[in-house]
Design a protein around this motif. Structure first.
Motif, PDB file in Angstrom:
ATOM      1  N   LEU A 129      21.280  44.888  35.894  1.00  0.00           N
ATOM      2  CA  LEU A 129      22.331  45.594  35.154  1.00  0.00           C
ATOM      3  C   LEU A 129      23.235  46.391  36.096  1.00  0.00           C
ATOM      4  O   LEU A 129      24.443  46.485  35.878  1.00  0.00           O
ATOM      5  CB  LEU A 129      21.708  46.506  34.100  1.00  0.00           C
ATOM      6  N   LYS A 168      16.933  46.506  35.407  1.00  0.00           N
ATOM      7  CA  LYS A 168      17.870  47.565  35.747  1.00  0.00           C
ATOM      8  C   LYS A 168      18.697  47.191  36.965  1.00  0.00           C
ATOM      9  O   LYS A 168      19.899  47.468  37.032  1.00  0.00           O
ATOM     10  CB  LYS A 168      17.116  48.877  36.003  1.00  0.00           C
ATOM     11  N   SER A 212      25.631  54.261  32.346  1.00  0.00           N
ATOM     12  CA  SER A 212      25.430  53.850  30.949  1.00  0.00           C
ATOM     13  C   SER A 212      24.831  52.454  30.870  1.00  0.00           C
ATOM     14  O   SER A 212      24.063  52.151  29.961  1.00  0.00           O
ATOM     15  CB  SER A 212      26.747  53.930  30.183  1.00  0.00           C
ATOM     16  N   LYS A 213      25.183  51.617  31.824  1.00  0.00           N
ATOM     17  CA  LYS A 213      24.634  50.250  31.794  1.00  0.00           C
ATOM     18  C   LYS A 213      23.139  50.242  32.125  1.00  0.00           C
ATOM     19  O   LYS A 213      22.321  49.671  31.414  1.00  0.00           O
ATOM     20  CB  LYS A 213      25.371  49.382  32.830  1.00  0.00           C
ATOM     21  N   LYS A 222      15.054  47.628  30.685  1.00  0.00           N
ATOM     22  CA  LYS A 222      13.668  48.035  30.412  1.00  0.00           C
ATOM     23  C   LYS A 222      12.832  47.994  31.683  1.00  0.00           C
ATOM     24  O   LYS A 222      12.180  48.950  32.050  1.00  0.00           O
ATOM     25  CB  LYS A 222      13.075  47.138  29.327  1.00  0.00           C
ATOM     26  N   GLN A 251      20.780  52.355  32.142  1.00  0.00           N
ATOM     27  CA  GLN A 251      19.753  52.972  31.298  1.00  0.00           C
ATOM     28  C   GLN A 251      19.296  52.038  30.182  1.00  0.00           C
ATOM     29  O   GLN A 251      18.235  52.243  29.589  1.00  0.00           O
ATOM     30  CB  GLN A 251      20.275  54.277  30.712  1.00  0.00           C
ATOM     31  N   ALA A 252      20.084  51.007  29.935  1.00  0.00           N
ATOM     32  CA  ALA A 252      19.707  50.058  28.885  1.00  0.00           C
ATOM     33  C   ALA A 252      18.599  49.108  29.323  1.00  0.00           C
ATOM     34  O   ALA A 252      17.961  48.453  28.507  1.00  0.00           O
ATOM     35  CB  ALA A 252      20.937  49.263  28.437  1.00  0.00           C
TER      36      ALA A 252
END
Lengths: 212, 212, 212, 212
Positions: free
Chosen positions: D92, D89, D78-79, D84, D81-82
């Motif tokens: 993240l 990524k 979930s993290k 860009k 995919q946020a």
DNA sequence: AATGAATGAGCGTTCATTCAT
DNA sequence: AATGAATGAACGCTCATTCAT
């Protein structure tokens, strides 16, 4: 009535089925190495269900032993009746025993184990039936000896019961020799089969009427 | 030097003490019903301490069996040598066996159990010593039979080893009759003692030279 | 005085001897699989005697770990001093680490195990010495980084201690990859050696001065 | 049908309950310090009952580890995919890892321990599921790096798998610093949190495209 | 009739450590 | 200094059997 009978029959079938599976397992792995879990798993029924058919593990085992003793009894009876003289019948009894051992060694083992210390001091289901059959066996041997005394193929100084017991208990062990003993015989080029044959010859000498 | 010996002696005493207690327990309850816990508790030593003296439970048991076999060997030897003829020696061997059984029934039981399936497939301490003593026994019986053939008290058609094995294995069981069998004899007013005596008579007939 | 020294020396020798044997055993079988019994047996001294030289099993183990850390320290020092620039020294530190791992993988393993949860919450002998050596290591790396910043081979935004810690802890794990991870790399035709080399390249990028 | 489902659900609840208690104990005292006795006592069920739900102690532990790995996987997905760009990524992913560690340090510990030598060479239930989830993690990181190379936020000389492995194994250790190391950082007024932040900065420098 | 859940009791063995000598 | 003897505590696991449903 008929419905009841049907139910009874079905129950009997299922009982037999459980027994078949358990027998297989016990024969392969031995009593102590088979757990009730193993049996219920293999049977495909719940463990508790097994207990509906058999009081406990011992009872299950002794049912199997009973089967074996039954088989032996049949073999013994049919063999012995073919004998003409008493001594011939005794020999046939011996042969019946060894044949049983050869054809059903697992039943034989199970029977011996059932009589070992492993189980003594306990009241076990079916053991009285087993005893009863064992008694039949003794009677058959006893009768053969009596006949042998009557027809003078055996010494008349023999006590039939005494001889019958002697024959029966020794037969049990002659077929089950320890590896070491087998080895000893092997060195003398005596196979187990020959040993058994010779042992029967000893038996005959033991009882035969040398005066005749 | 002397100090070391003293220690060794003390250790030997302790070992013997443990063995005595364990023997008592095993004889009363049987191998499987006695736990190492029971033994250590009764001995008054820690369980782990027992393991200093014996590798494991089996080794402990077989040490006891070894004791018994040793005792029997002594009895056998001293008895047999008193015989003059071969057949007399065989009879004395039998008597030695039954005497051993009468005096040390528990050792006898333990010996039989040690040879049962319960222990097979395992390498156990002391078992080779036990085997070695068992071989001595066989040799003594064998020699007696050979002597009997030579001095013509026995048939010369006998194979000494075969007969020795037969005698040995049957002896083992003649002394250990099941309660049911004992009962059967009792009804005929045959005591276990008498049964054994009669069995020895059967033995003699089995091997004796009837031509003489 | 001299006598005392001799004794001390002998004690030291024996201590070393025990350590050598224990080390061998620990390296082969791992800490938990080696018992004090095993060690005393292999050493040829009584178990209680081992306890005269080492407080307990952990202390014994940590003495071995200490040896390893000592070796590593020497390797690190001698390697690093050959570097001219800071970044070169950092690289040499890394190389020293990997060389240590290659030449003394067992010491490396033991060191990691000594820091695992398996031992935490306990006060263990020698652990402070180990820590002290570990601190020396950190200082050496730290100094290299400081030098790198000074000679502008590294970015001046770096915090030396932070980088040193990062480098040290990652190095520890880069050499010990799980079978699964090794497999993953293998599929990409990356050997462990190459992975380590590439990782050192990543390190350099991490700290190098890109402005220069 | 519905009855069966109800039972299944109840069983699942019970299983979960046991797991919860065991988890608590393992997290407090560590795997080796918690016995099955402890667990069964705390759960309030018989020891044997625990074995109805879990094959053995290891399986119980690995079920807990599996929980943790599952949680982490969700967080990671979930993290990430946020993000860009690729480098975003990756960052993240790192954040997800550290967040997981912060929120579930015990699960993290358990996971590391499950991969330690303590358990190797054994086939353990659930371990394949754990591995499978671990592979997913690697894939996610790998993809992020590939993306980073494509969108030129990372150097194109990088091997995605190699970097992913490096990132993964170092992350594992950065979060688990020894007390001594934490102390060292503390003296420099660097908190664990700050250390982690800085470490992520190092990562970025490691991979970023400086030409851009 | 059949089941799944639950249980108490027990098992032999090993360990690091400490003592009396 | 070195030893042999002794110990308490623990260990995971299995078993035949019996309940509530």
């Amino acid at each position: 009535m008929s419905v009841k009978d049907l139910k009874k029959q079905k129950k009997e079938q299922r009982r037999k089925y459980i027994l078949d599976i358990a027998e297989k397992l016990f024969f392969i792995h031995g009593y102590d190495e088979v757990s009730m879990n193993d049996i219920s798993y293999e049977v495909g029924l719940n463990k508790a269900t097994i207990y509906r058919y058999f009081k406990n593990k011992e009872s299950l085992y002794f049912s199997i032993v009973l089967r074996g003793v039954g088989i032996f009894n049949e073999m013994l009876k049919s063999k012995v009746q073919a004998g003409k003289t008493g001594i011939e019948k005794l020999e046939l009894a011996g042969r019946a025993y060894f044949e049983f051992y050869k054809n059903y060694p697992d039943y034989h083992d199970a029977y011996l184990y059932s009589k070992s210390k492993r189980f003594e001091f306990k009241e076990i289901e079916h053991s009285s039936q087993i005893d009863s059959l064992a008694k039949d066996v003794m009677k058959i041997i006893c009768d053969a000896i009596k006949e042998g005394i009557d027809d003078k193929t055996m010494r008349n100084s023999l006590n039939p019961v005494q001889v019958a017991v002697f024959v029966a208990v020794t037969a049990e062990r002659i077929v089950e020799l320890s590896p070491q003993t087998l080895n000893l015989l092997k060195k003398q080029k005596i196979s187990h089969e020959k040993f058994i044959d010779d042992s029967m010859d000893l038996w005959k000498h033991m009882v035969m009427n040398h005066l005749k």
